[in-house]
Motif scaffolding. Sequence first.
Motif, PDB file in Angstrom:
ATOM      1  N   UNK A 156      65.149  -5.256   4.763  1.00  0.00           N
ATOM      2  CA  UNK A 156      64.924  -4.091   3.728  1.00  0.00           C
ATOM      3  C   UNK A 156      64.523  -2.922   4.614  1.00  0.00           C
ATOM      4  N   UNK A 157      65.003  -1.914   4.148  1.00  0.00           N
ATOM      5  CA  UNK A 157      64.776  -0.695   4.690  1.00  0.00           C
ATOM      6  C   UNK A 157      63.504  -0.141   4.054  1.00  0.00           C
ATOM      7  N   UNK A 158      62.865   0.838   4.704  1.00  0.00           N
ATOM      8  CA  UNK A 158      61.790   1.363   4.326  1.00  0.00           C
ATOM      9  C   UNK A 158      60.359   0.674   4.375  1.00  0.00           C
ATOM     10  N   UNK A 159      60.182   0.086   5.483  1.00  0.00           N
ATOM     11  CA  UNK A 159      58.934  -0.742   5.642  1.00  0.00           C
ATOM     12  C   UNK A 159      57.729   0.297   5.412  1.00  0.00           C
ATOM     13  N   UNK A 160      56.670  -0.202   4.773  1.00  0.00           N
ATOM     14  CA  UNK A 160      55.252   0.587   4.846  1.00  0.00           C
ATOM     15  C   UNK A 160      54.183  -0.600   5.147  1.00  0.00           C
ATOM     16  N   UNK A 161      53.009   0.025   5.273  1.00  0.00           N
ATOM     17  CA  UNK A 161      51.926  -0.965   5.490  1.00  0.00           C
ATOM     18  C   UNK A 161      52.039  -2.151   6.251  1.00  0.00           C
ATOM     19  N   UNK A 162      52.734  -1.937   7.309  1.00  0.00           N
ATOM     20  CA  UNK A 162      52.826  -3.283   8.248  1.00  0.00           C
ATOM     21  C   UNK A 162      52.480  -2.558   9.701  1.00  0.00           C
ATOM     22  N   UNK A 163      52.207  -3.512  10.577  1.00  0.00           N
ATOM     23  CA  UNK A 163      52.166  -3.142  11.883  1.00  0.00           C
ATOM     24  C   UNK A 163      53.107  -2.187  12.507  1.00  0.00           C
ATOM     25  N   UNK A 164      53.033  -1.211  13.164  1.00  0.00           N
ATOM     26  CA  UNK A 164      53.997  -0.423  13.591  1.00  0.00           C
ATOM     27  C   UNK A 164      55.104  -1.283  14.550  1.00  0.00           C
ATOM     28  N   UNK A 165      54.673  -2.148  15.407  1.00  0.00           N
ATOM     29  CA  UNK A 165      55.415  -2.910  16.297  1.00  0.00           C
ATOM     30  C   UNK A 165      55.979  -4.241  15.502  1.00  0.00           C
ATOM     31  N   UNK A 166      55.927  -4.109  14.211  1.00  0.00           N
ATOM     32  CA  UNK A 166      56.579  -5.075  13.274  1.00  0.00           C
ATOM     33  C   UNK A 166      57.513  -4.464  12.626  1.00  0.00           C
ATOM     34  N   UNK A 167      57.785  -3.237  12.724  1.00  0.00           N
ATOM     35  CA  UNK A 167      58.858  -2.742  11.918  1.00  0.00           C
ATOM     36  C   UNK A 167      60.089  -2.211  12.958  1.00  0.00           C
ATOM     37  N   UNK A 168      61.371  -2.705  12.647  1.00  0.00           N
ATOM     38  CA  UNK A 168      62.362  -2.357  13.554  1.00  0.00           C
ATOM     39  C   UNK A 168      62.505  -0.791  13.690  1.00  0.00           C
ATOM     40  N   UNK A 169      63.217  -0.479  14.717  1.00  0.00           N
ATOM     41  CA  UNK A 169      63.605   0.832  15.135  1.00  0.00           C
ATOM     42  C   UNK A 169      64.234   1.894  13.848  1.00  0.00           C
ATOM     43  N   UNK A 170      64.834   1.244  12.976  1.00  0.00           N
ATOM     44  CA  UNK A 170      65.378   1.954  12.062  1.00  0.00           C
ATOM     45  C   UNK A 170      64.777   1.780  10.702  1.00  0.00           C
ATOM     46  N   UNK A 171      63.518   1.256  10.733  1.00  0.00           N
ATOM     47  CA  UNK A 171      62.444   1.428   9.798  1.00  0.00           C
ATOM     48  C   UNK A 171      62.579   0.190   8.903  1.00  0.00           C
ATOM     49  N   UNK A 172      63.214  -0.771   9.131  1.00  0.00           N
ATOM     50  CA  UNK A 172      63.409  -1.890   8.311  1.00  0.00           C
ATOM     51  C   UNK A 172      62.479  -3.060   8.632  1.00  0.00           C
ATOM     52  N   UNK A 173      62.297  -4.050   7.830  1.00  0.00           N
ATOM     53  CA  UNK A 173      61.553  -5.288   8.056  1.00  0.00           C
ATOM     54  C   UNK A 173      62.184  -6.370   7.341  1.00  0.00           C
ATOM     55  N   UNK A 174      61.946  -7.680   8.052  1.00  0.00           N
ATOM     56  CA  UNK A 174      62.516  -8.972   7.491  1.00  0.00           C
ATOM     57  C   UNK A 174      61.489  -9.749   6.582  1.00  0.00           C
ATOM     58  N   UNK A 175      61.596  -9.710   5.320  1.00  0.00           N
ATOM     59  CA  UNK A 175      60.888 -10.322   4.350  1.00  0.00           C
ATOM     60  C   UNK A 175      61.281 -11.680   3.933  1.00  0.00           C
ATOM     61  N   UNK A 176      60.491 -12.689   3.604  1.00  0.00           N
ATOM     62  CA  UNK A 176      60.929 -14.079   2.899  1.00  0.00           C
ATOM     63  C   UNK A 176      59.654 -14.259   2.139  1.00  0.00           C
ATOM     64  N   UNK A 177      60.020 -14.605   0.674  1.00  0.00           N
ATOM     65  CA  UNK A 177      59.085 -15.020  -0.088  1.00  0.00           C
ATOM     66  C   UNK A 177      59.187 -16.598  -0.235  1.00  0.00           C
ATOM     67  N   UNK A 178      57.991 -17.220   0.427  1.00  0.00           N
ATOM     68  CA  UNK A 178      58.078 -18.667   0.473  1.00  0.00           C
ATOM     69  C   UNK A 178      57.523 -19.382  -0.703  1.00  0.00           C
ATOM     70  N   UNK A 179      58.217 -20.542  -0.978  1.00  0.00           N
ATOM     71  CA  UNK A 179      57.951 -21.368  -2.219  1.00  0.00           C
ATOM     72  C   UNK A 179      57.294 -22.516  -1.641  1.00  0.00           C
ATOM     73  N   UNK A 180      57.343 -23.019  -0.515  1.00  0.00           N
ATOM     74  CA  UNK A 180      56.623 -24.319  -0.048  1.00  0.00           C
ATOM     75  C   UNK A 180      55.325 -24.361  -0.302  1.00  0.00           C
ATOM     76  N   UNK A 181      54.736 -25.249  -0.499  1.00  0.00           N
ATOM     77  CA  UNK A 181      53.271 -25.230  -1.058  1.00  0.00           C
ATOM     78  C   UNK A 181      52.281 -24.781  -0.183  1.00  0.00           C
ATOM     79  N   UNK A 182      52.386 -25.248   1.156  1.00  0.00           N
ATOM     80  CA  UNK A 182      51.349 -24.882   2.312  1.00  0.00           C
ATOM     81  C   UNK A 182      51.398 -23.466   2.534  1.00  0.00           C
ATOM     82  N   UNK A 183      52.612 -22.886   2.823  1.00  0.00           N
ATOM     83  CA  UNK A 183      52.791 -21.633   3.389  1.00  0.00           C
ATOM     84  C   UNK A 183      52.499 -20.591   2.208  1.00  0.00           C
ATOM     85  N   UNK A 184      52.803 -20.983   1.022  1.00  0.00           N
ATOM     86  CA  UNK A 184      52.824 -20.119  -0.339  1.00  0.00           C
ATOM     87  C   UNK A 184      51.273 -19.965  -0.548  1.00  0.00           C
ATOM     88  N   UNK A 185      50.596 -20.946  -0.401  1.00  0.00           N
ATOM     89  CA  UNK A 185      49.033 -20.926  -0.500  1.00  0.00           C
ATOM     90  C   UNK A 185      48.462 -20.121   0.398  1.00  0.00           C
TER      91      UNK A 185
END
Length: 188
Positions: free
Chosen positions: A91-120
């Motif tokens: 997604x474009x328009x990444x905010x509130x993240x470490x600068x070295x995590x945001x791609x040069x174009x300002x995007x970030x890769x995000x996933x909503x996890x539904x697996x019990x351990x990682x979700x918790x």
Amino acid sequence: MTIEQDIKNAVETMRKGGVILYPTDTVWGIGCDATNADAVARVYEIKKRSDSKALICLVDSDGRLQRYVRQVPDVAWQLLDCADEPLTIILDGAVNLAPNLIAEDGSVAMRITHEPFSKELCYRFQKAVVSTSANISGMPTAQNYRDIDPEIIDAVDYVCFARRQEHKPHKPSKIVKLGIDGEVKIIR
């Protein structure tokens, strides 16, 4: 060790700027606080990966996802609603993240996890968690704990106990990039 204690240890490690190894909704991952630039730099170092290649972030809910992107387009929600497998959206328009995590174009890769351990884990941490495959860059992805290179295990600050005995096929998530103009591009 109980799952409760395992998650508590992992959260404490990340709050102190540490790096963890943990099971996700896909493959085993190397993780850290996605808002901590020093921790993110260590993840790149552990993976021996160029920091020009972006990393994925995991969150536990729609609401948490919205904290890290200026505006989540409707098409992203539609894709997430109909996905029957883990789906990472760039997604474009990444905010509130470490600068070295945001791609040069300002995007970030995000996933909503539904697996019990990682979700918790994400819920208890109350922030986005970096989630990159637990392998040295260019090497095969570790589907299960026993597939992880000892060099990776030795390099992190905490290794979760959950699902270590598991041995079954796992695969990385699908990745889709959403453009500003509504364009959908399948990356993986």
